[in-house]
Design a protein around this motif. Structure first.
Motif, PDB file in Angstrom:
ATOM      1  N   TYR A 183      11.610  55.262  24.931  1.00  0.00           N
ATOM      2  CA  TYR A 183      11.514  56.260  23.850  1.00  0.00           C
ATOM      3  C   TYR A 183      11.105  55.584  22.537  1.00  0.00           C
ATOM      4  N   GLU A 196       9.471  56.927  18.321  1.00  0.00           N
ATOM      5  CA  GLU A 196       9.144  58.056  17.452  1.00  0.00           C
ATOM      6  C   GLU A 196       7.663  58.390  17.482  1.00  0.00           C
ATOM      7  N   LYS A 227       7.352  60.168  22.505  1.00  0.00           N
ATOM      8  CA  LYS A 227       8.578  60.945  22.361  1.00  0.00           C
ATOM      9  C   LYS A 227       8.532  62.203  23.220  1.00  0.00           C
ATOM     10  N   CYS A 230      18.251  59.685  23.260  1.00  0.00           N
ATOM     11  CA  CYS A 230      17.793  60.619  24.296  1.00  0.00           C
ATOM     12  C   CYS A 230      18.959  61.451  24.844  1.00  0.00           C
TER      13      CYS A 230
END
Length: 569
Positions: free
Chosen positions: A457, A459, A464, A518
């Motif tokens: 993950y 940004e 994302k 997450c």
């Protein structure tokens, strides 16, 4: 026979008729060796019309004495209950099978239809089982409802002989249209171990009528426990399950939890001193959440259960209207954990049902946890394979073995072996294959796959979106299954993250804050129910082991969970 023994026997005989067709010599402490020594006793049996129950326990019979009693029983066709425990004290082990065979043959000759046979506390070993083998196979036991063989030293061999005899009894009785309907089976302290337990499990599965099963202290580990769990699913009237002082570990506990999902009449569960551990206790809590409607007693004492798991158990019994006792003594709660558990039970107005916590072992040793970090060794790999076999057996679904992994699309296999954001984005529409690797039947693998997905993950909008969409799709499917699957997945994931004490050496991931980010996203979705939010909040809030770099992410996750749990009120 000594004159004083004869006098005691004569005096006892005047009080042997206790009504309801029962003749009792219980606890007289008589040593009966010869035919002469039992003359009065034999006469009493012969003259008793309508004899339905005979109590011989608490005396000791030699071969000649037993044979004389047997001859007196040859015309007692109404006899239904034989209370014959502790009747061979001080006898040679070689004598007992002969004595038992004589008594059994007499019952068969008489055409008796037994309802209850109790031979507990007779240390006759496997040869003693051979002494009653023909009786158990005969028509005299087609009507048997209660069989008690506690503390007889049967061993593996005796367990197998007994299982074969019960199976044959069921086969013959079924052929006559009146199948054996055994309700109570007691065989604690018999050293049955896995092979003996598995053999009996096959018989129990065939019979399917058990209401009580008592097999404490038999040296059974997860292999035998799993076999018994499978058999219990075929016994829908089961009310009492006592497997105290065997060794479940995680795999056995999950197998038994799976079995209990299918049982609606269980009132008493005794898994004390069975090493169910935290993950096992959480799995059993899931079953209590969605089943076991008439449960009255739960014993998970001395099982290495930690505070967080104990609190999950407490929450699970909250809505059990018939619950009377919860025993979590001798676990690993620590002083604060014991106080918290008492407070939780008191707030639920159920403080009186919590057993004493006086033998608590204290919180787990953190150094031990550190020793459990790292890669799994060869022994652990074998155990993991064994656990998967357990899942396959109880869930009737194919496992995702290493061979199936090799059949994955190359890009999917590449991502799972070394996950990166670039590899995930390259999957495109093939990312659905990752969702297929998240199967509730294998919670450890599901947790591993999801942690790998969440580890990439970032940004970056494209990354994302890909990570969260994949996680949402996988969790939506996973959480649509049973509560047991959901609970097992969450506990497995926390163990891998190092946030919950697991069993033995565990393959842990390096916890990074994006995994918690997450998870924070997931708990806010509709598929993440309030019940699961409460579970996760309980497990996380009782643990402070997250690395300092993840502290902020953990606190943010806890805040999201509190908000979700609060929406319930």
């Amino acid at each position: 026979m000594a004159a004083d023994d004869i006098a005691r026997l004569a005096e006892a005989l005047s009080a042997t008729h206790v009504g309801d067709g029962e003749l009792s010599y219980k606890g007289r402490g008589l040593k009966l060796d010869t035919v002469q020594s039992v003359e009065e006793l034999v006469r009493e049996i012969e003259q008793y019309q309508g004899l339905r129950a005979l109590r011989l326990e608490g005396n000791t019979f030699g071969v000649e004495a037993a044979q004389a009693v047997a001859r007196a029983l040859e015309n007692k066709d109404q006899l239904q209950r034989c209370h014959w425990s502790d009747m061979f004290t001080g006898r040679l082990r070689s004598e007992i099978p002969t004595a038992l065979r004589s008594l059994g043959n007499a019952l068969t000759t008489a055409g008796a239809r037994l309802m209850e046979l109790d031979l507990s506390d007779n240390a006759f070993g496997p040869d003693g089982v051979k002494g009653i083998e023909q009786l158990l196979k005969s028509s005299s036991c087609h009507s048997l409802r209660e069989l008690r063989l506690n503390n007889c030293g049967m061993g593996i061999g005796g367990g197998k002989i007994l299982a074969e005899a019960l199976t044959e009894c069921h086969r013959q009785s079924s052929a006559l249209g009146t199948p054996l309907r055994l309700r109570v089976f007691v065989a604690g302290r018999n050293r049955l171990e896995n092979e003996g337990a598995a053999a009996l499990a096959q018989a129990f599965q065939l019979i399917g009528s058990l209401e009580e099963l008592h097999l404490p202290q038999n040296g059974i580990n997860y292999v035998g426990i799993t076999a018994l769990a499978s058999a219990m699913q075929q016994n829908p009237d089961l009310r009492l399950l006592n497997l105290n002082d065997n060794t479940f570990t995680k795999r056995g506990a999950l197998a038994m939890a799976q079995a209990l999902k299918h049982l609606r009449n269980v009132e008493v569960i005794n898994f004390g001193d069975c090493l169910v551990r935290s993950e096992g206790a959480i799995a059993l809590s899931a079953v209590m959440r969605e089943g076991l409607p008439v449960l009255k007693e739960l014993n998970l004492s001395y099982g290495e259960v930690t505070e967080a798991a104990a609190l999950v158990v407490a929450q699970a019994v909250m809505d059990k209207p018939h619950m009377e006792k919860v025993d979590l003594n001798g676990n690993c709660l620590g002083d604060n954990g014991c106080d918290t558990l008492r407070e939780v039970m008191e707030n639920m107005d159920k403080a009186d049902m919590l057993a004493s916590l006086s033998d608590d072992e204290g919180e787990p040793d953190e150094e031990e946890d550190e020793e459990n970090d790292g890669d799994v060794d060869e022994e652990d790999a074998e155990e993991e394979e064994g656990f998967q076999n357990v899942v396959d057996c109880i869930d009737s679904r194919p496992a995702k073995s290493q061979s199936s992994l090799r059949q994955l699309q190359p890009h999917v296999a590449s991502f799972l072996s070394c996950p990166t954001a670039e590899k995930l984005l390259q999957l495109g529409e093939n990312s659905a294959s990752l969702k297929q690797q998240v199967d509730g039947a294998d919670p450890d693998r599901a947790a591993d796959v999801l942690l790998k997905i969440s580890s990439v993950y970032s940004e970056d909008p494209e990354t994302k979106a890909a990570v969260l969409q994949t996680i949402d799709a996988a969790l939506k499917t996973l959480f649509s299954g049973s509560a047991l699957q959901s609970y097992c997945f969450l506990s497995a994931m926390l163990v891998m993250m190092g946030l919950l004490k697991g069993e033995g050496k565990v393959k842990r991931v390096e916890l990074v804050s994006v995994q918690l980010v997450c998870l924070e996203h997931a708990v806010q979705q509709d598929y993440f129910t309030q019940d699961l939010a409460l579970l996760l909040h309980t497990l996380l809030s009782r643990n402070s082991k997250a690395p300092e770099s993840c502290y902020s992410a953990k606190e943010s996750l806890l805040a999201a969970l509190e908000k979700r749990c609060g929406a319930e009120n």
